[in-house]
Structures are given as C-alpha cells and as structure tokens.
Design a protein around this motif. Structure first.
Motif, PDB file in Angstrom:
ATOM      1  N   LYS A 229     135.840  77.084  27.162  1.00  0.00           N
ATOM      2  CA  LYS A 229     136.022  78.457  27.627  1.00  0.00           C
ATOM      3  C   LYS A 229     137.399  78.988  27.244  1.00  0.00           C
ATOM      4  O   LYS A 229     137.558  80.164  26.897  1.00  0.00           O
ATOM      5  N   PHE A 230     138.427  78.112  27.300  1.00  0.00           N
ATOM      6  CA  PHE A 230     139.793  78.516  26.945  1.00  0.00           C
ATOM      7  C   PHE A 230     139.860  78.893  25.466  1.00  0.00           C
ATOM      8  O   PHE A 230     140.423  79.923  25.099  1.00  0.00           O
ATOM      9  N   ILE A 231     139.283  78.052  24.630  1.00  0.00           N
ATOM     10  CA  ILE A 231     139.262  78.324  23.187  1.00  0.00           C
ATOM     11  C   ILE A 231     138.450  79.587  22.899  1.00  0.00           C
ATOM     12  O   ILE A 231     138.845  80.445  22.098  1.00  0.00           O
ATOM     13  N   ASN A 232     137.328  79.699  23.587  1.00  0.00           N
ATOM     14  CA  ASN A 232     136.463  80.858  23.394  1.00  0.00           C
ATOM     15  C   ASN A 232     137.155  82.147  23.803  1.00  0.00           C
ATOM     16  O   ASN A 232     136.977  83.201  23.174  1.00  0.00           O
ATOM     17  N   LEU A 233     137.973  82.083  24.863  1.00  0.00           N
ATOM     18  CA  LEU A 233     138.701  83.253  25.341  1.00  0.00           C
ATOM     19  C   LEU A 233     139.595  83.828  24.253  1.00  0.00           C
ATOM     20  O   LEU A 233     139.587  85.032  23.982  1.00  0.00           O
ATOM     21  N   PHE A 234     140.379  82.963  23.611  1.00  0.00           N
ATOM     22  CA  PHE A 234     141.313  83.455  22.603  1.00  0.00           C
ATOM     23  C   PHE A 234     140.595  83.938  21.348  1.00  0.00           C
ATOM     24  O   PHE A 234     141.043  84.881  20.689  1.00  0.00           O
ATOM     25  N   LYS A 235     139.477  83.327  21.025  1.00  0.00           N
ATOM     26  CA  LYS A 235     138.675  83.826  19.902  1.00  0.00           C
ATOM     27  C   LYS A 235     138.146  85.227  20.221  1.00  0.00           C
ATOM     28  O   LYS A 235     138.172  86.126  19.373  1.00  0.00           O
ATOM     29  N   ASN A 236     137.674  85.375  21.453  1.00  0.00           N
ATOM     30  CA  ASN A 236     137.126  86.667  21.845  1.00  0.00           C
ATOM     31  C   ASN A 236     138.188  87.754  21.905  1.00  0.00           C
ATOM     32  O   ASN A 236     137.935  88.907  21.529  1.00  0.00           O
ATOM     33  N   LEU A 237     139.382  87.403  22.379  1.00  0.00           N
ATOM     34  CA  LEU A 237     140.477  88.380  22.404  1.00  0.00           C
ATOM     35  C   LEU A 237     140.856  88.801  20.993  1.00  0.00           C
ATOM     36  O   LEU A 237     141.072  89.982  20.708  1.00  0.00           O
ATOM     37  N   LYS A 238     140.930  87.823  20.096  1.00  0.00           N
ATOM     38  CA  LYS A 238     141.284  88.109  18.709  1.00  0.00           C
ATOM     39  C   LYS A 238     140.244  88.995  18.044  1.00  0.00           C
ATOM     40  O   LYS A 238     140.584  89.928  17.293  1.00  0.00           O
ATOM     41  N   THR A 298     139.720  89.562  43.929  1.00  0.00           N
ATOM     42  CA  THR A 298     139.545  89.345  42.498  1.00  0.00           C
ATOM     43  C   THR A 298     140.342  88.119  42.070  1.00  0.00           C
ATOM     44  O   THR A 298     141.517  87.997  42.385  1.00  0.00           O
ATOM     45  N   THR A 299     139.727  87.212  41.332  1.00  0.00           N
ATOM     46  CA  THR A 299     140.419  86.013  40.886  1.00  0.00           C
ATOM     47  C   THR A 299     141.524  86.367  39.911  1.00  0.00           C
ATOM     48  O   THR A 299     141.421  87.304  39.123  1.00  0.00           O
ATOM     49  N   LYS A 300     142.605  85.573  39.953  1.00  0.00           N
ATOM     50  CA  LYS A 300     143.771  85.863  39.123  1.00  0.00           C
ATOM     51  C   LYS A 300     143.440  85.784  37.636  1.00  0.00           C
ATOM     52  O   LYS A 300     143.914  86.589  36.839  1.00  0.00           O
ATOM     53  N   ASN A 301     142.638  84.790  37.256  1.00  0.00           N
ATOM     54  CA  ASN A 301     142.342  84.661  35.830  1.00  0.00           C
ATOM     55  C   ASN A 301     141.564  85.863  35.307  1.00  0.00           C
ATOM     56  O   ASN A 301     141.713  86.261  34.142  1.00  0.00           O
ATOM     57  N   TYR A 302     140.753  86.473  36.148  1.00  0.00           N
ATOM     58  CA  TYR A 302     140.010  87.660  35.744  1.00  0.00           C
ATOM     59  C   TYR A 302     140.967  88.814  35.465  1.00  0.00           C
ATOM     60  O   TYR A 302     140.822  89.547  34.474  1.00  0.00           O
ATOM     61  N   GLN A 303     141.977  88.967  36.334  1.00  0.00           N
ATOM     62  CA  GLN A 303     142.962  90.016  36.130  1.00  0.00           C
ATOM     63  C   GLN A 303     143.812  89.742  34.888  1.00  0.00           C
ATOM     64  O   GLN A 303     144.161  90.662  34.142  1.00  0.00           O
ATOM     65  N   VAL A 304     144.137  88.469  34.661  1.00  0.00           N
ATOM     66  CA  VAL A 304     144.935  88.105  33.486  1.00  0.00           C
ATOM     67  C   VAL A 304     144.196  88.476  32.207  1.00  0.00           C
ATOM     68  O   VAL A 304     144.786  89.007  31.258  1.00  0.00           O
ATOM     69  N   VAL A 305     142.909  88.194  32.167  1.00  0.00           N
ATOM     70  CA  VAL A 305     142.116  88.539  30.985  1.00  0.00           C
ATOM     71  C   VAL A 305     142.153  90.044  30.745  1.00  0.00           C
ATOM     72  O   VAL A 305     142.303  90.501  29.604  1.00  0.00           O
ATOM     73  N   LYS A 306     142.048  90.829  31.803  1.00  0.00           N
ATOM     74  CA  LYS A 306     142.097  92.281  31.654  1.00  0.00           C
ATOM     75  C   LYS A 306     143.441  92.739  31.081  1.00  0.00           C
ATOM     76  O   LYS A 306     143.503  93.637  30.233  1.00  0.00           O
ATOM     77  N   VAL A 307     144.524  92.134  31.544  1.00  0.00           N
ATOM     78  CA  VAL A 307     145.852  92.489  31.025  1.00  0.00           C
ATOM     79  C   VAL A 307     145.974  92.097  29.555  1.00  0.00           C
ATOM     80  O   VAL A 307     146.511  92.858  28.735  1.00  0.00           O
TER      81      VAL A 307
END
Length: 315
Positions: A229-238, A298-307
């Motif tokens: 999920k961590f790797i997927n997150l950065f791929k998705n952001l990119k 709201t979970t912190k990681n959810y807010q971090v992703v939004k930022v």
C-alpha cells in the motif's frame, strides 16, 4: 408507480451485461425505463442488446466510441426519457437487488420542489458474485455529510451506480452540460452546492470487481499489505491516480452556475480552480481547512494523503 429512467453506457460488456440488464428490469414497485447507449463495442455486446430491443421499456442507441465520461453525459443530457420522475446511472457489470430503486424513490419522495440526489453504499463482490467482500464505505473514514459544500466537493462520495435523482434535479443538471468530466463526480458536485444529498448506509447493489473495470477498487488493491500500500500510494501520487480533477470541475461549476451559487461558494471554487500554479493558494487551502472533511474522527493518514495530493497538484 414512479417512473425511473435508468441510464446505462455499455462497452465490450458481453461477459456480464445480460445479468445486469435482467436485474434492472426486475426492479420492484417502480416502473423502469432503461436507456442503453453502446459506446462502440467490438465484441458481442450489441448482439446481446438486440434481445431486448423490442421491449417497450428499453431503448438502445448504437453510438460512436467517445469514452465512458462523455457517453454518460450524453445519456443524461440528450437521451434521457423526459417524462421520468427519477433518473439513475447504471454500470454494465453489476447486479442490482430487486428493491434498489424503490428504496431510493421512497427517500426522494420527500423532496418534490428541491433538487435531490440519493446515494447508497454498495456490496463489493468477486467476479462471479459468489462472495461478498464487504461494503465500500466501511473501508473509508466516516464521512461528514454536514460538512461545508467545498469540503465535500474536494472529497466527494457517491459512485454513479448508486446515484438516483429527482426530476427537479434533472432540470438543474441540464442548466449546464460540461465537457469530458467524470459523470458521477460532476453530478455529486452539482447537488453538493445547489441541491440536497440523501445518503443511505444500506447497500442494494452487488458491485462486481474484476480486471476489466474502468473505475473503482479492485480486489487486488483491497488485499495489498502495508508495504504494498505504501509503494502503491507513491505511484498513485506520481501518476495523479487519486485525482478527481477538482480544478476542472470547479471551473465548470463557475462557468455554468454562477447565477445560482452563493458568493462564498464562488470564492472557494475560484480558489480551487486556480490552485495548481500558486503556492500561496495551496497554503490558503491548507490553513483554512478546506481539505478537511471529517474533523475529530478522520484518521491522520487520510488527511496526510489529502495534503500530499494538494501539493502534488493531484486533487
């Protein structure tokens, strides 16, 4: 009985579309009129659709391939049944429970003069609909449906397959027709600012996940481990994979509905329509709390992703 015009866009759906059509035509306590626009299928989808073309409550349109976004927009703006009481989008590969539309109509009946949109949850199922994997929104942070319109706009809920709206809302949608935006995100946005949204935590649809889906959460994504999920997150952001093209929708809302929107909402929408090339506007969005949908729970990681999405131009 109330007439519900179900709007389906089909494309190479031979594997699943018959079961979905049958589930739509088997809806209880409503009168269904099904409009299907085929978006240039190259498989046997059209042959399957021909089996339904003589039914008085089914209309089939063979169209050129314009993509699912524009195909659905054409359906609600050009091809809808003008005499319907309610309208609903449908994917080609789900299965509807018999009470799906009736449950929506019962809740929308209260709103006769106000534009109203109904949204429900949905069951995630495997490819052969033999196993329920849970409900979609059970996997998300709890959503605050009373948050400000701009907050709900940048973190919207409501896939097209669970959207049903009234005829007053249809007139609102016809006030302005956008170009090449995702249909369900657009519909949700319009009702968020200028209508009423009714959310039903119950699920009346089997939301089939398979590798051929054009949108949605796949089974593989659900089962990823923490590292994956961590790797997927950065791929998705990119790749801007999470992006709902907030700036484009904000621009269209301002262009089409400035005569209806409040002054406050217009200011907020202008900020988001122009945020990508301005660091100062990104900071305004961040410190004014415009990307915070649900407060204490709201979970912190959810807010971090939004930022992260904000500062990578991926909202």
């Amino acid at each position: 009985m109330s007439v519900v015009n179900v709007l389906m866009s089909s494309y190479n759906g031979e594997k699943y579309i018959r079961r979905q059509i049958d589930s739509i035509l088997s809806q209880q306590n409503v009168e269904v009129f099904l409009t299907i626009r085929d978006d240039g299928s190259t498989d046997h989808t059209l042959s399957i659709l021909q089996d339904y073309q003589n039914l008085t409550n089914v209309r089939i349109i063979k169209g050129a391939n314009v993509g699912f976004r524009q195909s659905f927009i054409k359906l609600y703006s050009e091809l809808r049944n003008e005499d319907a009481d309610y309208y609903a989008f449908s994917d080609q590969d789900d299965v509807w429970m018999p009470q799906k539309l009736n449950e929506a109509v019962k809740k929308l009946n209260v709103y006769s003069v106000e534009p109203a949109l109904y949204i429900s949850d949905r069951f995630i199922v495997n490819e052969d609909v033999s196993k329920i994997l849970g409900k979609v929104y059970d996997r998300y942070p709890e959503y605050n449906w009373r948050a400000t319109p701009i907050s709900r706009f940048i973190d919207s809920r409501g896939a097209g397959c669970v959207q049903v709206w009234n005829s007053v809302g249809q007139k609102l949608l016809e006030h302005y027709i956008p170009l090449n935006v995702t249909h369900d995100e657009w519909v949700t946005a319009v009702f968020t600012f200028m209508g009423k949204i009714i959310y039903d935590n119950n699920a009346y649809i089997f939301y089939r996940r398979h590798q051929g889906n054009v949108s949605g959460t796949t089974k593989n994504e659900i089962e990823l481990g923490y590292v994956g999920k961590f790797i997927n997150l950065f791929k998705n952001l990119k790749n801007k994979s999470f992006s709902q093209r907030i700036d484009v929708r904000a621009k269209f809302l301002l262009e089409g509905y400035s005569d209806i929107l409040t002054v406050s909402d217009k200011k907020d929408l202008f900020l988001f329509s122009t945020y990508k090339n301005s660091f100062s506007k990104k900071m305004q969005i961040l410190f004014r709390g415009k990307i915070r949908v649900t407060a204490g729970f709201t979970t912190k990681n959810y807010q971090v992703v939004k930022v992260l999405m904000l500062f990578t131009n991926g909202l």
